[in-house]
Design an enzyme around this catalytic site. Structure first.
Site, PDB file in Angstrom:
ATOM      1  N   GLY A   2      -7.714  -7.503   4.324  1.00 60.11           N
ATOM      2  CA  GLY A   2      -8.766  -7.677   5.601  1.00 60.11           C
ATOM      3  C   GLY A   2      -7.908  -8.316   6.742  1.00 60.11           C
ATOM      4  N   HIS A  15     -15.876 -10.204   1.458  1.00 62.27           N
ATOM      5  CA  HIS A  15     -14.521 -10.822   1.831  1.00 62.27           C
ATOM      6  C   HIS A  15     -14.659 -12.428   1.090  1.00 62.27           C
ATOM      7  CE1 HIS A  15     -12.464 -13.592   4.442  1.00 62.27           C
ATOM      8  NE2 HIS A  15     -11.564 -12.549   4.545  1.00 62.27           N
ATOM      9  N   ARG A  73      -3.359   2.581   8.532  1.00 66.58           N
ATOM     10  CA  ARG A  73      -3.705   1.520   7.837  1.00 66.58           C
ATOM     11  C   ARG A  73      -2.364   0.630   7.956  1.00 66.58           C
ATOM     12  NH1 ARG A  73      -8.649   2.384   4.270  1.00 66.58           N
ATOM     13  NH2 ARG A  73      -8.880   4.357   4.253  1.00 66.58           N
ATOM     14  N   ARG A 110      -3.913  -1.847  -6.260  1.00 69.21           N
ATOM     15  CA  ARG A 110      -3.040  -2.765  -6.374  1.00 69.21           C
ATOM     16  C   ARG A 110      -3.488  -3.588  -7.498  1.00 69.21           C
ATOM     17  NH1 ARG A 110      -5.839  -5.124  -0.813  1.00 69.21           N
ATOM     18  NH2 ARG A 110      -7.971  -5.273  -1.904  1.00 69.21           N
ATOM     19  N   MET A 136      -5.306  -7.451   8.370  1.00 68.68           N
ATOM     20  CA  MET A 136      -4.631  -6.532   9.609  1.00 68.68           C
ATOM     21  C   MET A 136      -5.316  -5.179   9.688  1.00 68.68           C
ATOM     22  SD  MET A 136      -0.759  -7.184   8.564  1.00 68.68           S
ATOM     23  CE  MET A 136      -0.950  -6.764   6.919  1.00 68.68           C
ATOM     24  N   SER A 147      17.668 -38.760 -20.676  1.00 67.94           N
ATOM     25  CA  SER A 147      16.473 -38.388 -20.117  1.00 67.94           C
ATOM     26  C   SER A 147      16.505 -38.223 -18.523  1.00 67.94           C
ATOM     27  CB  SER A 147      15.418 -39.072 -20.630  1.00 67.94           C
ATOM     28  OG  SER A 147      14.154 -38.376 -19.937  1.00 67.94           O
ATOM     29  N   CYS A 196      12.228 -36.244 -17.765  1.00 69.20           N
ATOM     30  CA  CYS A 196      11.000 -36.936 -17.504  1.00 69.20           C
ATOM     31  C   CYS A 196      10.356 -37.033 -15.926  1.00 69.20           C
ATOM     32  CB  CYS A 196      10.947 -38.256 -18.247  1.00 69.20           C
ATOM     33  SG  CYS A 196      12.200 -39.314 -17.624  1.00 69.20           S
ATOM     34  N   TYR A 223      14.365 -30.620 -24.159  1.00 68.56           N
ATOM     35  CA  TYR A 223      12.590 -30.930 -23.995  1.00 68.56           C
ATOM     36  C   TYR A 223      12.405 -31.227 -22.388  1.00 68.56           C
ATOM     37  CZ  TYR A 223      13.419 -35.961 -23.878  1.00 68.56           C
ATOM     38  OH  TYR A 223      13.592 -37.085 -23.590  1.00 68.56           O
ATOM     39  N   LYS A 268       0.731  -1.171   0.087  1.00 63.76           N
ATOM     40  CA  LYS A 268      -0.009  -0.205  -0.167  1.00 63.76           C
ATOM     41  C   LYS A 268       0.791   1.140  -0.012  1.00 63.76           C
ATOM     42  CE  LYS A 268      -3.709  -0.276   2.147  1.00 63.76           C
ATOM     43  NZ  LYS A 268      -4.674  -0.294   3.451  1.00 63.76           N
TER      44      LYS A 268
HETATM   45  C1  PEP Z   1      12.248 -40.929 -12.398  1.00 63.70           C
HETATM   46  O1  PEP Z   1      12.912 -41.583 -11.783  1.00 63.70           O
HETATM   47  O2  PEP Z   1      12.486 -39.656 -12.789  1.00 63.70           O
HETATM   48  C2  PEP Z   1      11.268 -41.431 -13.631  1.00 63.70           C
HETATM   49  C3  PEP Z   1      10.733 -40.700 -14.377  1.00 63.70           C
HETATM   50  O3  PEP Z   1      11.185 -42.786 -13.511  1.00 63.70           O
HETATM   51  P1  PEP Z   1      10.050 -43.306 -12.406  1.00 63.70           P
HETATM   52  O4  PEP Z   1       9.440 -42.394 -11.587  1.00 63.70           O
HETATM   53  O5  PEP Z   1       9.386 -44.384 -13.389  1.00 63.70           O
HETATM   54  O6  PEP Z   1      10.958 -44.231 -11.390  1.00 63.70           O
END
Ligand code: PEP
Ligand code: MG
Length: 975
Positions: free
Chosen positions: A106, A489, A97, A341, A108, A798, A868, A888, A27
C-alpha cells in the site's frame, strides 16, 4: 548491448523470470514467474526498476529507447488480447501498478481502468451490455488519475461520491445506477478542469505516460520513504511498473474478486484462508465496505470457482515452496491471478507452516485427482500436490531470528482473575494479530510516536489505518481499529511486525478532535490505559499483567531439526542459577560466560564485603574481606553447577575496574566505615586514588589478579570447592576457569600457574577426580595478534568481542551510541552495514578473530574456541562463527534459540549449492540430499575419521533416544 527496460508477459510465456526481483520488482518478477508456470495471469509488461531510478534522477525523463519499447509492448499486448488501447468500440483497459523488490504494501500507487475516455466508455457499455459497470469504471479512472497522477484532493472526490449516494439513499457503490455514475463522471471532470486548467486527457498515451510517471514518483512519496526507514529497506533504489490488461470482478454474479493466503497466516493451519466479494473490484475488498464471503462458503456455493482457486493454490505452493498471499479476480467464471507473493505471517504460523510444509501434503490425493480431471490442475502437478512441498533444510532456512523472538510475545497473565477480566472487558473486535499489549491510548500516529519517544507504552487507536500511519504503528505496542478485516491495512502491516492488533472493533466511537472515544457507554480519553488481547480480539480497560507465552509444538519440532543440523554448540551467558535453568530450557549446552562480578552486587551484604576488600590497606585485611566473600561465591557456583547438570561452565574471574565497586558518596562511605572501622575520609581518599581517566583501559581484568593475587585465589577456591561439593553430591561438573583481558602470554602464564596451584591443591586434598580447564578471553588486539603464544598457555579461547570491538575500532562501547547510528544508518553516512557492537564487524574485528583462531589452533590443535560477546546471539555473527570454525557461541538465555537456528542455517548455507532451491520437486530434492550427504561425510571425515567409522547403528540409536528424552524433558520443564 542496448539496455532493455520493458519485459512482456502473456499467453503462457514471459520475457522475464521469477529470479529477476531486483530488475523487475517483486510484482513484476512474480507475474513473469506465474505466467511461466502456467497460471492464468492477465497479459502485460513490466518496466524495470532501473527505468524508475533513471526517471527519478532526471526529472521524469525516460531513459533513451524506453518510449519505443513501451509502444512495441503495447502493440504486442493488443495482439494477445485482441483489443486496442483507446478503441472507441472495444477498448483495451490496463492497470498501472507499482512493485518494488521488497514488499511495501500500500505504499505506492495504482491506476486502474486506464484507456477509458468519453468515447470508449460508451463502447465498453455497449460491448458488455452493462453501462453501469462501464461508467463506474470510468469514474474510478477519473478519481484515481485526478488524485494519483495530478495530486488533486482525494477527500473532495470522496465527498462528491458520498453526497451522490446520500442523495440517492444508497449505501453501497454497487447499487449506484449507470446514469448516476455518468453524472458523477461529469462532476469529476469538471473538478479536474477547474483544478488543473486542463481537460482530463482523452488520449490513452497521455494517460499511460502520466500513470507510469506517477508510479515512478510514488517511490519518493513521504509514506513510502517512512516505510523504508522503518523496515530498514536500504538496498533497492526504485520500483518496477506493471502495465497489465484489466480483468473485471464486477461483471455480474459469476464475477468477483478477492485476497487470500494459501494457509492461515495467523495460526498457520493448512486451510485456504481469505475473503472474496462477488460482483466487485479489488479495492472494494481492501476498503472493507461490504462483508466479504469466506472461501469456505465459496466452496459450498460455487464449487467450480473454488476448485479453480484450489488448483492455483497447489501450483503456487509446489512452485514457490512457500505460503503465498494472492489477489485474484473471476471475470464471468474465469479465474485470473493478479499477483502472488510470500505471505506475511505471525511467528506461531511461521513455525507451523514450515513444519507442515516439510512433513505433510498440502491437499489430499483425491482432491488432486479431481482437480486434474476438471482440467484446473495440470497433470504434471498431480503427484507433487499430495506430497510435502519443501525439505526440512528449507523449513529451517526460512525461519528468522525475529520469528523466534516474537514467539515469546506477552499474553495476559493467568493470575488475572476471570472476574477481573469480565469487569474490564469493554469491547470485542477481530483478532487480527495475536499477543497482548497494554499502554496509553493515542489517537494519531504522531501522538503515538511522541508518547513512545518519552518512553511510554502506547496503544494506537484509529478508525482505520493507512500507510501514512506506519511510523505511529511501529512506535505503538498494540493497534486497535474501528473498521477493517483481517486483510485490512492495519492487520497486514501489524502481522508483518508480529504486533498485537485488533481490527473491526465497531463498538468504538472515536472523536479525534476531542481526543476521546466512547465504547459501550464508557469514555476513554487520550492517555488512558488499555490492554488488548490480539489473540481473542478483546479490549480491556486499564493495564493488565502480561506474561510470556508458550511456543507452539512446531517450535520444538523445528528446533529438533535445527539441533541435528548444526555443528556449532550454543552456550549461554548466565550468572545465576535461575538464569542458568532458563537457558537450559532454551537449549543452552553450557555456560560460556559467568560474570562473577555480578554476584558481588546481588545483596547489600555482598557489596559491603567487596568494598571492604577494596579499601583494605594491607594484604591481610584484603584476605580477611575475601574470606567473607568466599562462601557467597561458592554457594552461587554450587547453584549454577547443579542447574547446568554436568554441562561445561566457564567462570570468568573478576573483570571490571575496582573503582566501580567503591562508595561514591559520603553517606555510602560512612556506612562502609561502620562495617570496616576504616574512617569515612580514608575511604573517600581511597576511592579517589582508584579513580582512572580511562578505566576501561585501566586496572581491570587479569591485571587485578597480577597485583592482587588473593582475588584470584579466593575465586578459584570458590569455583573448585563448589565443583568438589557438587561432585560429592553425585553430580557431574565441568568447570572452566577463564582469565579476562589478557594482553601477553607471560601474563597469562603467571595467572594460569597460580590458578592451577590453588585448584590442584584443593582437588588433591578432596581426593576426587575433577578435570577442569584454564583458558582466557581474547578481548585485546594484542592477545589476538599473539594468539599462537597465548594458546601455548590457554586451554581455550573465548572471544570477548565487546571489548575486542571497542579496542580494535577505538570506539567506546559505552559512549559511541551518541554518534554511532550515523555510521550504520543507511540514510546517513552508512559507513558500516550494522552497529558493530551488535553485529560483528567481519571485515575488521572478524579478521583478527579468524587469524587468532588459525594461530591458536596451530599452536594447540585441540584448542577449544568460543565467543561470549553480545555478537554470540546475533544471527549474522553466529554464521560468521560457524565459518571460522569456532566450537561454540554464548549468548543471553532468550537468544539461545536464535543462535541455535543461525548455527543450523550456517551449516545449511555451507552445504547448499549457490542457487537457492525453490521447490521440493523430486529431482531437486535428490540433488540437494546428495550434496548435503557429501558435505556431511567430508566434515565428519576431516574432523574425526576414527569416530566416524566406529559409529555403529546402535550408538546412533542410543544418541537419538537420548536426544528425544532431552527434548521431552526440556519441553516438560518449559511447561
Ligand atoms: C566482552 O568484552 O565481549 C565480554 C563478554 O566481556 P564484558 O562484556 O563483560 O566486558
Ligand atoms: Mg570484556
Amino acid at each position: 548491448m542496448k539496455r532493455k527496460y520493458v519485459y512482456f508477459f502473456g499467453a503462457g510465456k514471459a520475457e522475464g523470470k521469477g529470479s529477476q526481483r531486483e530488475l523487475l520488482g517483486g510484482k513484476g518478477a512474480g507475474l513473469a514467474e506465474m505466467t511461466n508456470i502456467g497460471l492464468p495471469v492477465p497479459a502485460g509488461f513490466t518496466i524495470t526498476v532501473e527505468a524508475c531510478e533513471y526517471a527519478n534522477a532526471h526529472e521524469m525523463k525516460w531513459p533513451a529507447g524506453m518510449e519505443a519499447e513501451v509502444r512495441r509492448q503495447v502493440a504486442r499486448l493488443e495482439k494477445v488480447t485482441g483489443k486496442k488501447l483507446g478503441d472507441a468500440k472495444d477498448p483495451l483497459l490496463v492497470s498501472v501498478r507499482s512493485g518494488a523488490a521488497r514488499s511495501m504494501p500500500g505504499m505506492m500507487e495504482t491506476i486502474l481502468n486506464l484507456g477509458l475516455s468519453d468515447a470508449s466508455v460508451r463502447g465498453l457499455a455497449e460491448r458488455t451490455g452493462n453501462p453501469r459497470f462501464a461508467w463506474d469504471a470510468y469514474r474510478r479512472l477519473l478519481q484515481m488519475y485526478a488524485t494519483v497522477v495530478m495530486g488533486l484532493n482525494k477527500d473532495v472526490l470522496e465527498d462528491k461520491l458520498h453526497a451522490l449516494k446520500q442523495r440517492l439513499g444508497l449505501e453501497y457503490d454497487m447499487d449506484v445506477p449507470a446514469e448516476a455514475w455518468e453524472e458523477l463522471c461529469g462532476d469529476f471532470k469538471e473538478f479536474y478542469r477547474a483544478q488543473t486548467n486542463e481537460e482530463f486527457p482523452q488520449n490513452p498515451w497521455i494517460q499511460l505516460r502520466g500513470a507510469i510517471n506517477a508510479v515512478f514518483r510514488s517511490w519518493n512519496a513521504p509514506k513510502a520513504v517512512t516505510y523504508r526507514r522503518v523496515e530498514k529497506i536500504t538496498d533497492i533504489k526504485g520500483t518496477g511498473v506493471n502495465v497489465q490488461q484489466m480483468v473485471f470482478g464486477n461483471m455480474g454474479d459469476d464475477s468477483g474478486t478477492g485476497v487470500c493466503f494459501t494457509r492461515d497466516p495467523s495460526t498457520g493451519e493448512n486451510v485456504y484462508y481469505g475473503d472474496m466479494l462477488i460482483n466487485a473490484q479489488g479495492e472494494d475488498v481492501v476498503a472493507g465496505i461490504r462483508t466479504p464471503m469466506r472461501l469456505d462458503d465459496l466452496q459450498e456455493s460455487m464449487p467450480d470457482m473454488y476448485d479453480q482457486l484450489l488448483a492455483v493454490r497447489a501450483m503456487l505452493e509446489i512452485n514457490y515452496g512457500e505460503m503465498q498471499d494472492l489477489e485474484f479476480t473471476f471475470e464471468r467464471g474465469k479465474l485470473y491471478i493478479l499477483q502472488c507473493r510470500s505471505g506475511k505471517r505471525t511467528p506461531h504460523a511461521a513455525f507451523r507452516i514450515a513444519v507442515e510444509q516439510a512433513t505433510m501434503p498440502l491437499i489430499g490425493r483425491s482432491d488432486a485427482r479431481r482437480l486434474v480431471k476438471e482440467k484446473y490442475l495440470p497433470k504434471k502437478y498431480e503427484a507433487a500436490a499430495s506430497r510435502p512441498v519443501i525439505m526440512k533444510d528449507q523449513a529451517i532456512a526460512r525461519i528468522a531470528g525475529a520469528d523466534i523472538e516474537r514467539l515469546f510475545y506477552p499474553i495476559i497473565s493467568s493470575d488475572v482473575s476471570r472476574d477481573e477480566l469480565a469487569s474490564r472487558r469493554i469491547a470485542e473486535g477481530i483478532n487480527a494479530v495475536p499477543g497482548a499489549a497494554c499502554g496509553k491510548v493515542a489517537f494519531s500516529a504522531d501522538e503515538a510516536e511522541e508518547m513512545a519517544g518519552r518512553g511510554e507504552p502506547v496503544i494506537l487507536v484509529r478508525k482505520d489505518t493507512s500507510p501514512e500511519d506506519v511510523g505511529g504503528m511501529q512506535a505503538a505496542k498494540g493497534i486497535l481499529t474501528q473498521t477493517g478485516g483481517k486483510t485490512s491495512h492495519a492487520a497486514v502491516v501489524a502481522r508483518g511486525w508480529g504486533k498485537c492488533c485488533i481490527v473491526g472493533c465497531s463498538a468504538l466511537d472515536i472523536d479525534y478532535e476531542r481526543g476521546e472515544m466512547t465504547v459501550n457507554g464508557q469514555t476513554i480519553r487520550r492517555g488512558d490505559a488499555l490492554t488488548l488481547d490480539g489473540s481473542s480480539g478483546t479490549v480491556y480497560i486499564g493495564e493488565l499483567e502480561l506474561v510470556r507465552p508458550e511456543p507452539p509444538a512446531e517450535f520444538d519440532t523445528l528446533m529438533g531439526w535445527v539441533d541435528k543440523r548444526r555443528r556449532l554448540r550454543v552456550r549461554t551467558n548466565a550468572d545465576t542459577p535461575v538464569d542458568s535453568r532458563k537457558a537450559v530450557e532454551m537449549g543452552a549446552e553450557g555456560i560460556g560466560l559467568c560474570r562473577t562480578e555480578h554476584m558481588f552486587f546481588a545483596t547489600r551484604e555482598r557489596q559491603l564485603a567487596i568494598q571492604e576488600m577494596i579499601v583494605a590497606e594491607s594484604a591481610e585485611r584484603r584476605k580477611a574481606a575475601l574470606d567473607r566473600l568466599l562462601p557467597y561465591q561458592r554457594d552461587d557456583f554450587i547453584g549454577i553447577f547443579e542447574a547446568m547438570d554436568g554441562r561445561p561452565v566457564t567462570v570468568r574471574l573478576l573483570d571490571p575496574p575496582l573503582h566501580e565497586f567503591v562508595p561514591k558518596t559520603r553517606e555510602q562511605a560512612e556506612e562502609l566505615s561502620e562495617v570496616t572501622g576504616v574512617p569515612a575520609d580514608a575511604i573517600l581518599t581511597r576511592a579517589e586514588q582508584l579513580h582512572e581517566a580511562n578505566p576501561m583501559l585501566g586496572h581491570r581484568g587479569c591485571r587485578l589478579c597480577i597485583t592482587y593475587p588473593e582475588i584470584l585465589e579466593m575465586q578459584v577456591r570458590a569455583v573448585i570447592e563448589a565443583a568438589v561439593e557438587v561432585k560429592r553430591r553425585g553430580r557431574k561438573v565441568h568447570p572452566e576457569i577463564m582469565i579476562p583481558l589478557t594482553i601477553a602470554a607471560r601474563e597469562l602464564e603467571i595467572l594460569v600457574d597460580r590458578t592451577r596451584a590453588v585448584a590442584d591443591a584443593i582437588i588433591k586434598q578432596a581426593g576426587v577426580k575433577l578435570p577442569y580447564l584454564v583458558g582466557t578471553m581474547v578481548e585485546t588486539p594484542r592477545a589476538a595478534l599473539t594468539a599462537g603464544a597465548v594458546a601455548e598457555v590457554a586451554e581455550f579461547f573465548s572471544f570477548g568481542t565487546n571489548d575486542l570491538t571497542q579496542m580494535t575500532m577505538g570506539l567506546s562501547r559505552d559512549d559511541a551510541g551518541r554518534f554511532l547510528p550515523e555510521y550504520y544508518d543507511a540514510d546517513k553516512a552508512a559507513i558500516f552495514p550494522d552497529d558493530p557492537f551488535q553485529s560483528l564487524d567481519q571485515d575488521g574485528v572478524g579478521k583478527l578473530v579468524a587469524s587468532a583462531i588459525a594461530d591458536g589452533r596451530e599452536a594447540r590443535p585441540k584448542l577449544k574456541i568460543g565467543i561470549c560477546g553480545e555478537h554470540g546471539g546475533e544471527p549474522k555473527s553466529v554464521k560468521f562463527c560457524h565459518r571460522v570454525n569456532m566450537d561454540y557461541v554464548s549468548c543471553s538465555p532468550y537468544r539461545v534459540p536464535i543462535a541455535r537456528l543461525a548455527a543450523a542455517q550456517a551449516a545449511i548455507e555451507e552445504d547448499t549449492p549457490r542457487r537457492p532451491v525453490r521447490s521440493a520437486r523430486k529431482s531437486t530434492r535428490k540433488a540437494v540430499r546428495r550434496t548435503v550427504k557429501k558435505a556431511a561425510k567430508k566434515r565428519t571425515a576431516s574432523k574425526s575419521p576414527k569416530r566416524a567409522t566406529r559409529k555403529t547403528k546402535k550408538t546412533k540409536k542410543t544418541k537419538k533416544a537420548k536426544k528425544a528424552k532431552k527434548t521431552k524433558k526440556a519441553r516438560k520443564a518449559r511447561r
